[in-house]
Write an enzyme that holds these catalytic residues in place. Structure first.
Site, PDB file in Angstrom:
ATOM      1  N   LYS A  70       0.835  -1.199   0.000  1.00 19.31           N
ATOM      2  CA  LYS A  70       0.000   0.000   0.000  1.00 19.31           C
ATOM      3  C   LYS A  70       0.870   1.249   0.000  1.00 19.31           C
ATOM      4  CE  LYS A  70      -3.936  -1.827   2.642  1.00 19.31           C
ATOM      5  NZ  LYS A  70      -4.961  -1.634   1.585  1.00 19.31           N
ATOM      6  N   ARG A  74     -10.238 -11.536   1.943  1.00 21.52           N
ATOM      7  CA  ARG A  74     -11.072 -12.607   1.377  1.00 21.52           C
ATOM      8  C   ARG A  74     -10.371 -13.952   1.445  1.00 21.52           C
ATOM      9  NH1 ARG A  74     -11.350  -9.238  -4.132  1.00 21.52           N
ATOM     10  NH2 ARG A  74     -11.138  -7.602  -2.565  1.00 21.52           N
TER      11      ARG A  74
HETATM   12  N1  BES Z   1      -8.110  -3.756   4.320  1.00 17.19           N
HETATM   13  C1  BES Z   1      -8.305  -3.324   2.995  1.00 17.19           C
HETATM   14  C2  BES Z   1      -9.612  -2.580   2.783  1.00 17.19           C
HETATM   15  C3  BES Z   1      -9.785  -1.288   3.531  1.00 17.19           C
HETATM   16  C4  BES Z   1      -9.503  -0.086   2.926  1.00 17.19           C
HETATM   17  C5  BES Z   1     -10.269  -1.281   4.823  1.00 17.19           C
HETATM   18  C6  BES Z   1      -9.680   1.096   3.612  1.00 17.19           C
HETATM   19  C7  BES Z   1     -10.433  -0.100   5.504  1.00 17.19           C
HETATM   20  C8  BES Z   1     -10.146   1.094   4.898  1.00 17.19           C
HETATM   21  C9  BES Z   1      -8.269  -4.510   2.062  1.00 17.19           C
HETATM   22  O1  BES Z   1      -7.479  -5.566   2.463  1.00 17.19           O
HETATM   23  C10 BES Z   1      -7.738  -4.040   0.761  1.00 17.19           C
HETATM   24  O2  BES Z   1      -6.605  -3.689   0.712  1.00 17.19           O
HETATM   25  N2  BES Z   1      -8.572  -4.050  -0.269  1.00 17.19           N
HETATM   26  C11 BES Z   1      -8.193  -3.607  -1.554  1.00 17.19           C
HETATM   27  C12 BES Z   1      -8.703  -4.608  -2.559  1.00 17.19           C
HETATM   28  C13 BES Z   1      -8.144  -4.441  -3.940  1.00 17.19           C
HETATM   29  C14 BES Z   1      -6.685  -4.772  -3.949  1.00 17.19           C
HETATM   30  C15 BES Z   1      -8.904  -5.350  -4.883  1.00 17.19           C
HETATM   31  C16 BES Z   1      -8.810  -2.235  -1.778  1.00 17.19           C
HETATM   32  O3  BES Z   1      -9.912  -1.987  -1.317  1.00 17.19           O
HETATM   33  O4  BES Z   1      -8.153  -1.412  -2.398  1.00 17.19           O
HETATM   34 MN    MN Z   2      -5.471  -5.372   1.825  1.00 17.83          MN
END
Ligand code: BES
Ligand code: MN
Ligand code: ZN
Length: 495
Positions: A273, A347
């Site tokens: 990230k 997931r």
């Molecule tokens: N934990 C994150 C989602 C999230 C984002 C929770 C902001 C709380 C606040 C999750 O694991 C994630 O990174 N999701 C990605 C999915 C994508 C890579 C398909 C996302 O939402 O960008």
């Molecule tokens: Mn994630």
């Protein structure tokens, strides 16, 4: 916080909080206090722009002839649509004012306050509950804060003639304990709360009569949980799976199962990230936190139902052993997954946790909670959790529980298109969809791990687990979203 209910005369010190409706009709409590103060309340209202709208307050310091520190008038809006949640908001608004003062005690003076949709005892209980919910503070790491900067409030009394108030409050007290547990877990930094230490906190639920089972990596490997373990393999911290069993119902009844995403920190892994805001990912275990708090609430109030909470605990880190984008893993269900993005890890954790839960407990209903996608925040901001569900009755039950508790849900689409979007070229599925509908494709992925005939709902709470700012009964920080929702869902449908 000490919470009591009393019909005795009002105390001569501390704060007095008086709710008033918009229609101008003053309560007995108001009139009594106004008289004793020598009309200070009436004068203050006249000299200010105060209207008794919801959430508005008027603070009267050194109120006339009274020896109390302050009287706080709290607007209650219109009495005809005043609900239990409005009563909690009043409790929260009153408490907020006192928490900002040096007062050690506060009394809600509510004699004569009544509304159509809520009886007097429940009204008193809800005001107390709202005040307590607002008083939460996560300050264990502040070692230099001076006493004068901390709230002094330790005692809240609701002054009421309703004789059932204390009994009406009893369950709220236990549910509130669950909410506070969740807020604590969500607030903890990831160097303190990691899979093993989280599991140890779950073990404390044994004191409430919950049976707690903890699976380590060796056991999970034997069970074939390649999907969950793949996420944790780049971390120094070992993964865990925790099951919390509360069997308060009939022996023959299949339990309802709650499953929570417990990513104790989500760096994104190799699909790392961006650095701004990454600290938020300490609360990527919000689903697991909510499930744990809900189990504490349900066991705490000795619910007459069989309920099991299962949480998958992992840390998603990048290192030499970490999973790579493009890796293919095999889940406990036997299905293979092409991991195209290591940041779509929640997931992968839930896939194995949900499968194990269904194999182990043979539930008819499964509800999972997860801070799963940023996309759900794009859709619903911080107003609703997203609900994806394969069963209309379950959808209705959850929506109603949300409305009753304020943990609101919005029904989101999950169709064949979304399932088609996660088809992989080389494995049974891939862990991300293409462009668009990111929350629905995430839900479709989870749907691949739901057995036939199981009613299932997935609640994406990414926008709800953490409050960026104060709300009526929730201070900034971990919200505890989901605890009251799940508790109410059990109470309304399984007891
Ligand atoms: N934990 C994150 C989602 C999230 C984002 C929770 C902001 C709380 C606040 C999750 O694991 C994630 O990174 N999701 C990605 C999915 C994508 C890579 C398909 C996302 O939402 O960008
Ligand atoms: Mn994630
Ligand atoms: Zn995540």
């Amino acid at each position: 916080m000490q919470i009591t209910f009393s019909s005795a005369a009002l105390p001569k010190s501390g704060a007095i909080i008086i709710p008033i409706f918009e229609d101008g009709k003053k309560t007995k409590a108001y009139n009594d206090v106004d008289t004793k103060s020598g009309g200070a309340l009436e004068r203050a209202i006249k000299d200010s722009a105060f209207e008794a709208k919801k959430g508005k307050t008027l603070e009267i310091l050194s109120p006339g002839e009274l020896t109390n520190s302050r009287v706080i008038l709290v607007g209650a809006g219109a009495s005809k649509d005043f609900t239990a949640l409005d009563a909690e908001a009043i409790g929260g608004a009153g408490a907020a004012k006192v928490l900002a003062s040096r007062d050690k005690s506060a009394v809600f003076a509510i004699n004569g306050l009544s509304a159509k949709k809520i009886d007097a005892s429940e009204l008193a209980a809800r005001i107390a509950n709202g005040a307590r919910m607002k008083s939460y503070r996560f300050d264990k790491y502040r070692t230099k804060e001076e006493k004068k900067d901390k709230p002094a409030l330790t005692k809240i009394t609701v002054n009421t003639n309703a004789t059932g108030a204390k009994a009406a409050y009893a369950d709220h007290d236990k549910i509130g304990d669950g909410v506070f547990l969740t807020r604590d877990l969500v607030s903890e930094p990831a160097n303190i709360l990691y899979p093993d230490s989280f599991a140890k906190r779950c073990k404390k639920l044994v004191d409430l009569g919950v049976k707690v089972k903890v699976l380590g990596e060796t056991e999970m490997k034997k069970l074939g949980m390649g999907s969950l373990l793949g996420v944790g393999q780049g971390s120094e911290r070992d993964s865990r799976l925790v099951a919390m069993e509360w069997m308060g119902g009939k022996k023959s009844d299949a339990p309802v199962v709650f499953v929570g995403k417990g990513v104790t920190f989500d760096t994104g892994g190799i699909s790392i990230k961006p650095s701004p805001g990454m600290g938020d990912m300490k609360w990527d275990m919000g689903g697991a936190g909510a499930v744990t708090g809900a189990m504490a609430a349900i066991a705490g109030r000795k619910a007459k139902a069989n309920v099991v909470g299962v949480i998958g605990l992992v840390e998603n880190m990048p290192d030499g052993k970490a999973q790579r984008p493009g890796d293919v893993v095999k889940s406990m269900s036997g299905q293979t997954i092409e991991v195209l993005n290591t940041d779509a890890e929640g997931r992968l954790v839930l896939a194995d946790a949900m499968w194990w839960a269904q194999e182990t407990y043979k539930p008819k209903t499964v509800v999972d909670l997860a801070t799963l996608t940023g996309a759900i925040i794009v859709s619903l901001a911080h107003e609703f959790g997203g609900m994806f569900v394969n069963d209309d009755k379950l959808a209705k039950q959850l929506k109603e529980a949300g409305e009753a508790t304020g943990d609101k849900l919005w029904h989101m689409p999950l169709t064949k298109t979304h399932y088609d979007m996660i088809k992989s070229d080389i494995a049974d599925m891939q862990n991300i969809g293409g462009k668009g509908a990111g929350s629905s494709t995430a839900a479709a992925f989870l749907g691949r791990f739901v057995k036939d005939d199981v009613a299932w709902a997935h609640l994406d709470i990414a926008g709800m687990a953490w409050n960026e700012k104060d709300t009526a009964t929730i201070p900034k920080g971990g919200s505890g979203f989901g605890v009251r929702l799940l508790d109410e869902f059990v109470r309304a449908n399984y007891e």
